[in-house]
Scaffold this motif. Structure first.
Motif, short mmCIF file in Angstrom:
data_model
loop_
_atom_site.label_atom_id
_atom_site.label_comp_id
_atom_site.label_asym_id
_atom_site.label_seq_id
_atom_site.Cartn_x
_atom_site.Cartn_y
_atom_site.Cartn_z
N ILE A 114 -6.71 20.53 -6.33
CA ILE A 114 -5.78 19.89 -7.28
C ILE A 114 -4.87 18.91 -6.55
CG2 ILE A 114 -3.94 20.28 -8.96
CD1 ILE A 114 -5.11 23.12 -9.38
N MET A 115 -4.33 19.34 -5.39
CA MET A 115 -3.43 18.48 -4.64
C MET A 115 -4.14 17.26 -4.08
SD MET A 115 -0.83 21.15 -2.78
CE MET A 115 0.15 19.83 -2.05
N ALA A 116 -5.38 17.44 -3.64
CA ALA A 116 -6.15 16.29 -3.13
C ALA A 116 -6.44 15.30 -4.25
CB ALA A 116 -7.45 16.78 -2.50
N ASN A 117 -6.72 15.83 -5.44
CA ASN A 117 -6.97 14.96 -6.59
C ASN A 117 -5.73 14.15 -6.96
OD1 ASN A 117 -6.80 14.83 -9.88
ND2 ASN A 117 -8.85 14.37 -9.11
N LYS A 122 -4.30 4.90 -0.20
CA LYS A 122 -5.07 5.53 0.87
C LYS A 122 -4.53 6.94 1.07
CE LYS A 122 -6.55 1.61 3.77
NZ LYS A 122 -5.88 0.44 3.19
N VAL A 123 -5.42 7.88 1.39
CA VAL A 123 -5.01 9.27 1.60
C VAL A 123 -5.66 9.80 2.87
CG1 VAL A 123 -5.08 11.63 0.70
CG2 VAL A 123 -4.69 9.72 -0.86
N ILE A 124 -4.84 10.42 3.70
CA ILE A 124 -5.35 11.10 4.89
C ILE A 124 -5.14 12.59 4.69
CG2 ILE A 124 -5.17 11.36 7.40
CD1 ILE A 124 -4.00 8.49 7.44
N ASN A 147 -12.78 7.81 -5.83
CA ASN A 147 -11.66 7.80 -4.88
C ASN A 147 -12.07 8.16 -3.45
OD1 ASN A 147 -9.54 7.07 -6.62
ND2 ASN A 147 -9.35 9.17 -7.40
N TYR A 148 -13.39 8.43 -3.25
CA TYR A 148 -13.84 8.81 -1.91
C TYR A 148 -13.53 7.76 -0.86
CZ TYR A 148 -16.50 12.94 -3.39
OH TYR A 148 -16.86 14.18 -3.88
N LYS A 149 -13.70 6.48 -1.22
CA LYS A 149 -13.54 5.40 -0.24
C LYS A 149 -12.11 5.28 0.28
CE LYS A 149 -17.40 2.44 -1.64
NZ LYS A 149 -17.79 1.09 -2.13
N LYS A 150 -11.16 5.76 -0.48
CA LYS A 150 -9.75 5.65 -0.04
C LYS A 150 -9.30 6.89 0.74
CE LYS A 150 -7.87 5.44 -4.32
NZ LYS A 150 -6.84 5.51 -5.39
N THR A 151 -10.23 7.82 1.00
CA THR A 151 -9.88 9.10 1.62
C THR A 151 -10.51 9.24 3.00
OG1 THR A 151 -9.93 10.06 -0.60
CG2 THR A 151 -9.83 11.60 1.25
N GLN A 153 0.84 -1.19 0.00
CA GLN A 153 0.00 0.00 0.00
C GLN A 153 0.88 1.25 0.00
OE1 GLN A 153 -3.87 -0.11 2.55
NE2 GLN A 153 -2.23 -0.91 3.84
N LEU A 154 0.41 2.28 -0.68
CA LEU A 154 1.00 3.61 -0.59
C LEU A 154 -0.01 4.50 0.13
CD1 LEU A 154 2.92 5.94 -1.11
CD2 LEU A 154 2.12 6.02 -3.48
N ILE A 155 0.35 4.92 1.34
CA ILE A 155 -0.52 5.75 2.18
C ILE A 155 0.06 7.16 2.23
CG2 ILE A 155 -1.56 6.03 4.46
CD1 ILE A 155 -0.93 2.98 4.89
N THR A 156 -0.73 8.14 1.80
CA THR A 156 -0.26 9.52 1.75
C THR A 156 -0.97 10.38 2.78
OG1 THR A 156 0.31 9.37 -0.60
CG2 THR A 156 -0.04 11.58 0.29
N VAL A 157 -0.17 11.13 3.55
CA VAL A 157 -0.69 12.12 4.50
C VAL A 157 -0.35 13.49 3.92
CG1 VAL A 157 -0.56 13.02 6.85
CG2 VAL A 157 -0.26 10.57 6.44
#
Length: 487
Positions: A386-389, A397-399, A425-429, A368-372
């Motif tokens: 733009i950055m969130a996209n 996954k994105v926090i 992509n909502y589910k991964k955020t 997994q690549l998890i980004t904060v």
């Protein structure tokens, strides 16, 4: 003793009231720092106008005032110098006051959206390893050879710049590498400096809270190269669509670097691993400890700059192989549980995309690549969605969390970022306002071999909330959290 008329050399003066053959102690644009026999320069800033503090400066002891409009009340015994642009006047005055120190060393300015800190800092490293005395003016820190000072701006005010350059002269410094921001150029902080060279990295979405349009942002950067002297070199990344634009009107020697285009300095990536890069630079192979395509560009700019400054090309390649990454720039650790954590300053869309693409190029896709990630408050709002996209498109996954919210509500900033997340992509955020809790959650979600990217703050050791700076170091915090989780 310093005479006022001597430090006014090359200043475009429109009118004078009072004598200029008077002795002065020092100069400043902050009325609170003015004392007896000083010169006060009235600067019109984005927050306050120095012209409103002329009376206060005189009461504090100023014997001369430089302004673009004479005040209504002219005080007897005070010299008033009217100029068209007080920022530009201060730059020339500062250079004259400190004896034009930039002329006594080889000063190279690095400008662009991303890469300035890495290039300037690694050039400092490289020239130190080559045996020279070196100076550095950067976002991270200021170095006068081995003596370190805390940095407050990417490009300091012109008085501070010349003060440090004078100290470098006194220390026998041979070369100085300096980050040049668009704010610094626009506010004339680099006027009157003698540059031996200029480097353009790239141009992407940033600072549109300050510059009205992207075109204005580009043209401000270009003006730095327009003003380089014939004796200097201008080294530009021509893989960037604005690379040739920077060179259009410069008098300097025009040079180019690229990975994809024909250029004076050319590189090819032969291997790209978490342990480093194997590059072919102008037909010679070199292994370096830095990672990713964006660093290949940075290293190529460093190589070209060093060669243009007279170093042997093969010696430069050897020194490139010894360079170590800059604090907060793709800085990574591997935990006891085999989780890789990368801390990076990426705070623009382009920088975030570069870092995520680099990670995706290296990873096996079995992890997994998890980004904060967050966005700063009181800054360009248009880059938030733009950055969130980008984060949600290129991560598993994105926090979304706080960066430096400054005077804004961090939850509002996160909500504006969420507007850029596509439906699939909502589910991964997930949104977690508290940055420490966001980092902790990423660590709890991570399994062995997973990768965590903590983006946005990099080298910064604070978080600014409602005007107060709180201790906050991403790398220190994530290390502590991982140690606790693995006990």
């Amino acid at each position: 003793m310093i005479i006022l008329k001597d430090i006014l050399y090359k200043v475009a003066i429109e009118a004078v009231k009072g004598p200029t053959d008077i002795a002065i102690d020092k100069m400043d644009f902050d009325s609170r720092k003015i004392s007896k026999n000083d010169v006060f320069v009235a600067i019109r800033g984005s927050v306050s106008d120095g012209h409103e503090f002329i009376e206060k400066a005189i009461n504090n002891g100023a014997i001369a005032v430089v302004c673009d409009t004479f005040p209504e009340v002219i005080v007897s015994g005070i010299t008033y110098v009217q100029v068209k642009d007080t920022n530009k006047a201060m730059a020339f005055m500062a250079a004259n006051y400190f004896g034009n120190p930039s002329q006594n060393l080889k000063l190279v300015g690095i400008t662009g959206t991303n890469g300035k800190t890495t290039i300037a800092s690694l050039l400092y490293q490289l020239f130190k390893k080559a045996g020279f005395k070196v100076g550095l003016l950067s976002t991270v820190k200021i170095l006068v050879d081995d003596k370190e000072y805390k940095a407050t701006h990417t490009t300091p005010d012109s008085i501070t710049i010349n003060q440090y350059l004078k100290e470098m002269n006194d220390a026998g410094v041979d070369y100085c590498f300096m980050e040049v921001s668009s704010h610094g150029i626009h506010q004339k902080r680099t006027e009157a400096l003698h540059f031996a060279g200029g480097v353009f990295t790239n141009l992407s979405h940033d600072h549109l809270d300050y510059h009205a349009t992207f075109a204005e942002y580009r043209d401000v950067k270009k003006s730095f190269f327009d003003n380089l002297p014939k004796t200097a070199f201008a080294l530009s990344n021509v893989d960037d669509k604005n690379g040739q634009v920077m060179l259009q009107n410069t008098q300097a020697r025009k040079l180019t670097y690229a990975l994809k285009s024909y250029a004076n300095y050319k590189a090819q990536i032969l291997e790209n691993q978490l342990s480093g890069l194997l590059l072919k630079i102008n037909d010679n192979e070199v292994w370096v400890r830095l990672i990713g395509t964006f660093n290949a560009y940075n290293l190529l700019a460093i190589y070209g700059t060093a060669v243009e400054l007279g170093l042997d090309s093969f010696e430069v390649l050897r020194l490139l192989s010894e360079l170590e990454s800059v604090s907060g720039r793709f800085q990574f650790i591997v935990s006891k549980g085999n989780v890789t954590v990368i801390v990076d300053y990426a705070h623009t869309p382009d920088a975030l995309e570069n870092v995520l693409k680099t990670i995706n190029d290296i990873r096996t896709k079995n992890e997994q690549l998890i980004t904060v990630v967050g966005c700063g408050g009181d800054r360009d709002k248009t880059k938030r969605p733009i950055m969130a996209n980008i984060a949600t498109t290129l991560s598993d996954k994105v926090i979304l969390t706080s960066d430096n919210p400054r005077t804004e509500n961090p939850e509002t900033i996160i909500a504006e970022m969420e507007q850029g997340v596509e439906a699939h992509n909502y589910k991964k955020t997930v949104a977690i306002t508290d940055r420490k809790q966001a980092i902790k959650t990423a660590c709890q979600l991570a399994q062995p071999n997973d990768i965590i990217l903590i983006a946005g703050k990099g080298h910064e050791t604070y978080q600014e909330i409602q005007g107060v700076r709180h201790d906050f170091d991403d790398m220190k915090i994530v290390t502590e959290i991982l140690d606790q989780l693995q006990k």
